[in-house]
Design a protein around this motif. Structure first.
Motif, PDB file in Angstrom:
ATOM      1  N   ASP A   1       0.832  -1.208   0.000  1.00  0.00           N
ATOM      2  CA  ASP A   1       0.000   0.000   0.000  1.00  0.00           C
ATOM      3  C   ASP A   1       0.864   1.255   0.000  1.00  0.00           C
ATOM      4  O   ASP A   1       0.616   2.194  -0.756  1.00  0.00           O
ATOM      5  CB  ASP A   1      -0.893   0.000   1.251  1.00  0.00           C
ATOM      6  CG  ASP A   1      -2.369  -0.033   0.910  1.00  0.00           C
ATOM      7  OD1 ASP A   1      -2.707  -0.648  -0.119  1.00  0.00           O
ATOM      8  OD2 ASP A   1      -3.167   0.542   1.656  1.00  0.00           O
ATOM      9  N   GLY A   2       1.868   1.287   0.874  1.00  0.00           N
ATOM     10  CA  GLY A   2       2.754   2.443   0.938  1.00  0.00           C
ATOM     11  C   GLY A   2       3.584   2.616  -0.315  1.00  0.00           C
ATOM     12  O   GLY A   2       3.722   3.728  -0.848  1.00  0.00           O
ATOM     13  N   VAL A   3       4.136   1.512  -0.805  1.00  0.00           N
ATOM     14  CA  VAL A   3       4.944   1.563  -2.034  1.00  0.00           C
ATOM     15  C   VAL A   3       4.091   2.011  -3.217  1.00  0.00           C
ATOM     16  O   VAL A   3       4.505   2.856  -4.026  1.00  0.00           O
ATOM     17  CB  VAL A   3       5.586   0.185  -2.311  1.00  0.00           C
ATOM     18  CG1 VAL A   3       6.205   0.150  -3.707  1.00  0.00           C
ATOM     19  CG2 VAL A   3       6.637  -0.132  -1.255  1.00  0.00           C
ATOM     20  N   ASN A   4       2.886   1.464  -3.318  1.00  0.00           N
ATOM     21  CA  ASN A   4       1.997   1.835  -4.417  1.00  0.00           C
ATOM     22  C   ASN A   4       1.599   3.307  -4.344  1.00  0.00           C
ATOM     23  O   ASN A   4       1.453   3.975  -5.372  1.00  0.00           O
ATOM     24  CB  ASN A   4       0.746   0.956  -4.402  1.00  0.00           C
ATOM     25  CG  ASN A   4       1.049  -0.478  -4.819  1.00  0.00           C
ATOM     26  OD1 ASN A   4       2.023  -0.731  -5.509  1.00  0.00           O
ATOM     27  ND2 ASN A   4       0.226  -1.410  -4.383  1.00  0.00           N
ATOM     28  N   SER A   5       1.409   3.829  -3.129  1.00  0.00           N
ATOM     29  CA  SER A   5       1.077   5.249  -2.987  1.00  0.00           C
ATOM     30  C   SER A   5       2.248   6.128  -3.409  1.00  0.00           C
ATOM     31  O   SER A   5       2.056   7.194  -3.996  1.00  0.00           O
ATOM     32  CB  SER A   5       0.673   5.559  -1.540  1.00  0.00           C
ATOM     33  OG  SER A   5      -0.583   5.004  -1.242  1.00  0.00           O
ATOM     34  N   ALA A   6       3.477   5.688  -3.091  1.00  0.00           N
ATOM     35  CA  ALA A   6       4.662   6.435  -3.532  1.00  0.00           C
ATOM     36  C   ALA A   6       4.767   6.414  -5.059  1.00  0.00           C
ATOM     37  O   ALA A   6       5.075   7.434  -5.690  1.00  0.00           O
ATOM     38  CB  ALA A   6       5.916   5.850  -2.897  1.00  0.00           C
ATOM     39  N   ILE A   7       4.501   5.250  -5.651  1.00  0.00           N
ATOM     40  CA  ILE A   7       4.510   5.146  -7.119  1.00  0.00           C
ATOM     41  C   ILE A   7       3.425   6.039  -7.707  1.00  0.00           C
ATOM     42  O   ILE A   7       3.658   6.743  -8.699  1.00  0.00           O
ATOM     43  CB  ILE A   7       4.289   3.683  -7.551  1.00  0.00           C
ATOM     44  CG1 ILE A   7       5.491   2.823  -7.158  1.00  0.00           C
ATOM     45  CG2 ILE A   7       4.046   3.595  -9.057  1.00  0.00           C
ATOM     46  CD1 ILE A   7       5.285   1.335  -7.379  1.00  0.00           C
ATOM     47  N   ALA A   8       2.242   6.019  -7.083  1.00  0.00           N
ATOM     48  CA  ALA A   8       1.137   6.845  -7.571  1.00  0.00           C
ATOM     49  C   ALA A   8       1.523   8.322  -7.569  1.00  0.00           C
ATOM     50  O   ALA A   8       1.288   9.037  -8.548  1.00  0.00           O
ATOM     51  CB  ALA A   8      -0.109   6.624  -6.710  1.00  0.00           C
ATOM     52  N   SER A   9       2.115   8.786  -6.486  1.00  0.00           N
ATOM     53  CA  SER A   9       2.502  10.194  -6.392  1.00  0.00           C
ATOM     54  C   SER A   9       3.561  10.542  -7.433  1.00  0.00           C
ATOM     55  O   SER A   9       3.516  11.617  -8.036  1.00  0.00           O
ATOM     56  CB  SER A   9       3.034  10.502  -4.993  1.00  0.00           C
ATOM     57  OG  SER A   9       2.048  10.254  -4.016  1.00  0.00           O
ATOM     58  N   SER A  10       4.503   9.638  -7.643  1.00  0.00           N
ATOM     59  CA  SER A  10       5.550   9.917  -8.629  1.00  0.00           C
ATOM     60  C   SER A  10       4.999   9.935 -10.052  1.00  0.00           C
ATOM     61  O   SER A  10       5.554  10.600 -10.934  1.00  0.00           O
ATOM     62  CB  SER A  10       6.671   8.878  -8.514  1.00  0.00           C
ATOM     63  OG  SER A  10       6.209   7.589  -8.887  1.00  0.00           O
ATOM     64  N   LEU A  11       3.887   9.222 -10.266  1.00  0.00           N
ATOM     65  CA  LEU A  11       3.259   9.194 -11.593  1.00  0.00           C
ATOM     66  C   LEU A  11       2.019  10.092 -11.649  1.00  0.00           C
ATOM     67  O   LEU A  11       1.120   9.880 -12.453  1.00  0.00           O
ATOM     68  CB  LEU A  11       2.893   7.763 -11.978  1.00  0.00           C
ATOM     69  CG  LEU A  11       4.074   6.801 -12.165  1.00  0.00           C
ATOM     70  CD1 LEU A  11       3.585   5.417 -12.587  1.00  0.00           C
ATOM     71  CD2 LEU A  11       5.067   7.346 -13.188  1.00  0.00           C
ATOM     72  N   ASN A  12       1.986  11.089 -10.762  1.00  0.00           N
ATOM     73  CA  ASN A  12       0.972  12.147 -10.822  1.00  0.00           C
ATOM     74  C   ASN A  12      -0.446  11.657 -10.527  1.00  0.00           C
ATOM     75  O   ASN A  12      -1.396  11.979 -11.237  1.00  0.00           O
ATOM     76  CB  ASN A  12       1.002  12.835 -12.204  1.00  0.00           C
ATOM     77  CG  ASN A  12       2.408  13.131 -12.674  1.00  0.00           C
ATOM     78  OD1 ASN A  12       3.104  13.932 -12.075  1.00  0.00           O
ATOM     79  ND2 ASN A  12       2.840  12.456 -13.727  1.00  0.00           N
ATOM     80  N   SER A  13      -0.564  10.868  -9.459  1.00  0.00           N
ATOM     81  CA  SER A  13      -1.881  10.434  -9.028  1.00  0.00           C
ATOM     82  C   SER A  13      -1.953  10.510  -7.512  1.00  0.00           C
ATOM     83  O   SER A  13      -0.939  10.664  -6.828  1.00  0.00           O
ATOM     84  CB  SER A  13      -2.175   9.013  -9.506  1.00  0.00           C
ATOM     85  OG  SER A  13      -3.513   8.648  -9.200  1.00  0.00           O
ATOM     86  N   LEU A  14      -3.160  10.402  -6.981  1.00  0.00           N
ATOM     87  CA  LEU A  14      -3.385  10.523  -5.548  1.00  0.00           C
ATOM     88  C   LEU A  14      -3.071   9.205  -4.835  1.00  0.00           C
ATOM     89  O   LEU A  14      -3.019   8.157  -5.468  1.00  0.00           O
ATOM     90  CB  LEU A  14      -4.838  10.937  -5.290  1.00  0.00           C
ATOM     91  CG  LEU A  14      -5.301  12.210  -6.009  1.00  0.00           C
ATOM     92  CD1 LEU A  14      -6.758  12.507  -5.674  1.00  0.00           C
ATOM     93  CD2 LEU A  14      -4.423  13.397  -5.644  1.00  0.00           C
ATOM     94  N   PRO A  15      -2.870   9.241  -3.505  1.00  0.00           N
ATOM     95  CA  PRO A  15      -2.525   8.026  -2.762  1.00  0.00           C
ATOM     96  C   PRO A  15      -3.571   6.925  -2.918  1.00  0.00           C
ATOM     97  O   PRO A  15      -4.750   7.196  -3.129  1.00  0.00           O
ATOM     98  CB  PRO A  15      -2.471   8.514  -1.307  1.00  0.00           C
ATOM     99  CG  PRO A  15      -2.176   9.972  -1.405  1.00  0.00           C
ATOM    100  CD  PRO A  15      -2.884  10.442  -2.647  1.00  0.00           C
ATOM    101  N   MET A  16      -3.104   5.692  -2.787  1.00  0.00           N
ATOM    102  CA  MET A  16      -3.980   4.539  -2.997  1.00  0.00           C
ATOM    103  C   MET A  16      -4.163   3.739  -1.719  1.00  0.00           C
ATOM    104  O   MET A  16      -3.393   3.866  -0.768  1.00  0.00           O
ATOM    105  CB  MET A  16      -3.415   3.647  -4.096  1.00  0.00           C
ATOM    106  CG  MET A  16      -3.438   4.275  -5.479  1.00  0.00           C
ATOM    107  SD  MET A  16      -3.187   3.042  -6.761  1.00  0.00           S
ATOM    108  CE  MET A  16      -1.523   2.522  -6.411  1.00  0.00           C
ATOM    109  N   THR A  17      -5.159   2.901  -1.742  1.00  0.00           N
ATOM    110  CA  THR A  17      -5.417   1.966  -0.652  1.00  0.00           C
ATOM    111  C   THR A  17      -6.066   0.720  -1.227  1.00  0.00           C
ATOM    112  O   THR A  17      -6.450   0.696  -2.402  1.00  0.00           O
ATOM    113  CB  THR A  17      -6.331   2.606   0.423  1.00  0.00           C
ATOM    114  OG1 THR A  17      -6.371   1.760   1.573  1.00  0.00           O
ATOM    115  CG2 THR A  17      -7.745   2.783  -0.095  1.00  0.00           C
ATOM    116  N   THR A  18      -6.176  -0.322  -0.399  1.00  0.00           N
ATOM    117  CA  THR A  18      -6.829  -1.563  -0.824  1.00  0.00           C
ATOM    118  C   THR A  18      -8.333  -1.409  -0.698  1.00  0.00           C
ATOM    119  O   THR A  18      -8.835  -1.058   0.369  1.00  0.00           O
ATOM    120  CB  THR A  18      -6.336  -2.737   0.041  1.00  0.00           C
ATOM    121  OG1 THR A  18      -4.910  -2.843  -0.080  1.00  0.00           O
ATOM    122  CG2 THR A  18      -6.985  -4.037  -0.398  1.00  0.00           C
TER     123      THR A  18
END
Length: 483
Positions: free
Chosen positions: A299-316
């Motif tokens: 979840d944390g890694v995906n949120s970091a990836i999301a932010s780096s690719l111009n998207s908002l934080p993610m969750t399951t």
């Protein structure tokens, strides 16, 4: 300790490989259940902060990173990923804090690029809070108890109601604010969602929000409130560009978002526990704990990836657990098809361009229920924690502080601007109040101990699910604690 649900009859287990047609059909149902939850936060942020022409690209990125995140969570890359059939999507929990961050930048004269630079920069750095917490997520229950979590989630939902009501009226700065036609469109969407949500047919309940928005969109188009003329200017393909808008940081924006990452880590624990139950996987012991830690880390890694690719934080997302029950397909290989579908949809900005044309009253009619549901989920957690005098004091003071600052921001007018930016957020002051009071007040204030160790049935889902797929409790096992 909770066990997996023996009443669920799985056709395909976690490591089975269904044939192509079965996998595609199951994947489409998961996409249907989560699509609105993935794109709506971006549409709200884009509309409220006036991001205009950037919105189609941002919607595309939201879909692409959801596909990437779903792949990582299910595929399990090294220590990252639960290995379950989980869908990753944009979290509603961050909305109020992200909007507050945008308004800080906007108040300092920043335009869309500066706003997005700060939002994504702050969200990227704050994601490491969840990454670190994933290593000892089973210990957090002693710090962030259900009464704290419930209070914060309730504040999240209540603070977003204003956004929904403004959209229902026509949107920020609309010349026809409060016009009867706006209220009628919102009412059509709201009533449609309620009606379909009450059906016994699972697919209709899962599709309630999509059906409501579709009817509202068609009604708006028929009366001339939808304009597709600008779609021809959109690029054919959306290419992810890391930190396309730059990278900025603001501590006042960072603090509330970091707090939400703590809450979503606990929320994800509940989602993964429920997913383990419906997938007939262990919900206790070393395998379970390892899976939870790997899932929260993802979840944390995906949120970091999301932010780096111009998207908002993610969750399951939790609504997909209901799809597993419905289809009997718990195979994590289906997640690869879900990821592919989401990524393909995200490649085409025209999808975001069409969705951007959705009139504010139509969107507001749906989000009113979504945000109200978030608030009530928080109330349910508080109630299950026990409404003793201690808990009621924590909730009353914290929610009162948060909503009070939101309703009367002038109360902080004499404070330095930097401090005002930090504690002026309803979520920040409410969360800090709940955490501090939880430490300071005696645990047996009225002779009734707080029920921290007991299983709690349904934790909050801040992904915006109101499609009725809650047959599975977001299991609260005694370790780690669910949100």
């Amino acid at each position: 300790m909770a066990k997996h649900d023996s009443t669920i009859d799985l056709v395909f287990g976690l490591d089975d490989k269904p044939r192509f047609s079965v996998s595609v059909f199951a994947a489409l149902q998961h996409v249907l259940a989560s699509f609105i939850g993935i794109i709506t936060p971006t549409l709200i942020v884009g509309g409220v902060l006036g991001l205009g022409s950037e919105v189609p690209y941002l919607v595309s990125m939201a879909l692409i990173v959801s596909g990437i995140g779903t792949f990582i969570q299910a595929r399990r890359i090294g220590p990252v990923g639960s290995g379950l059939l989980c869908v990753q999507g944009t979290s509603f929990a961050f909305l109020s804090s992200i909007l507050a961050a945008g308004f800080i930048v906007k108040g300092n004269g920043g335009g869309p690029e500066e706003i997005l630079s700060t939002i994504f920069g702050v969200c990227f750095l704050a994601a490491f809070v969840e990454i670190v917490l994933s290593r000892f997520i089973d210990k957090l229950r002693h710090i962030i108890t259900p009464v704290v979590t419930g209070t914060i989630i309730t504040l999240i939902g209540l603070s977003l109601i204003k956004v929904s009501m403004t959209d229902i009226a026509g949107g920020f700065g609309a010349p026809d604010l409060g016009a009867p036609v706006n209220l009628a469109l919102a009412g059509l969407v709201l009533i449609t969602i309620v009606i379909f949500n009450r059906f016994q047919v699972h697919m209709l309940r899962l599709s309630a929000v999509i059906i409501g928005l579709t009817l509202g969109f068609i009604a708006s188009w028929s009366i001339g409130k939808v304009d597709f003329s600008g779609l021809s200017e959109l690029s054919l393909i959306a290419i992810p560009v890391p930190f396309k808008y730059g990278f900025s940081f603001d501590f006042a924006a960072f603090l509330p978002i970091a707090i939400i990452y703590v809450i979503t880590a606990l929320e994800t624990t509940g989602d993964l526990t429920a997913n383990s139950m419906v997938s007939k996987q262990p919900v206790e012991g070393p395998v379970y704990i390892k899976r939870i830690k790997a899932g929260v880390l993802a979840d944390g890694v995906n949120s970091a990836i999301a932010s780096s690719l111009n998207s908002l934080p993610m969750t399951t997302f939790s609504q997909n657990n209901g799809v597993i029950q419905l289809t009997g397909v718990a195979s994590r290989h289906v997640a690869l098809f879900i990821a592919a579908i989401l990524a393909i949809l995200g490649l085409f900005p025209i999808i975001g361009g069409v969705l951007q044309q959705m009139p504010k009253p139509v969107l507001g009619g749906a989000t009113l229920i979504m945000f109200g549901t978030v608030a009530m989920a928080g109330v349910k957690i508080i109630a299950e924690a026990g409404l003793n005098r201690r808990n009621m004091l924590i909730c009353a003071i914290s929610i009162g502080m948060g909503l009070g600052v939101a309703g009367v921001p002038e109360v902080l007018s004499a404070m330095p601007q930097d401090l005002k930016n930090i504690i002026g957020s309803p979520l920040t002051i409410g969360a800090l109040s709940a955490i501090i009071l939880n430490f300071l007040l005696p645990h047996h204030l009225d002779g009734v101990p707080e029920r921290v160790e007991e299983p709690v049935e349904a934790a909050a889902d801040t992904s915006g699910d109101i499609g009725g797929a809650r047959e599975v409790p977001r299991a609260a096992v005694s370790s780690p604690t669910n949100s």
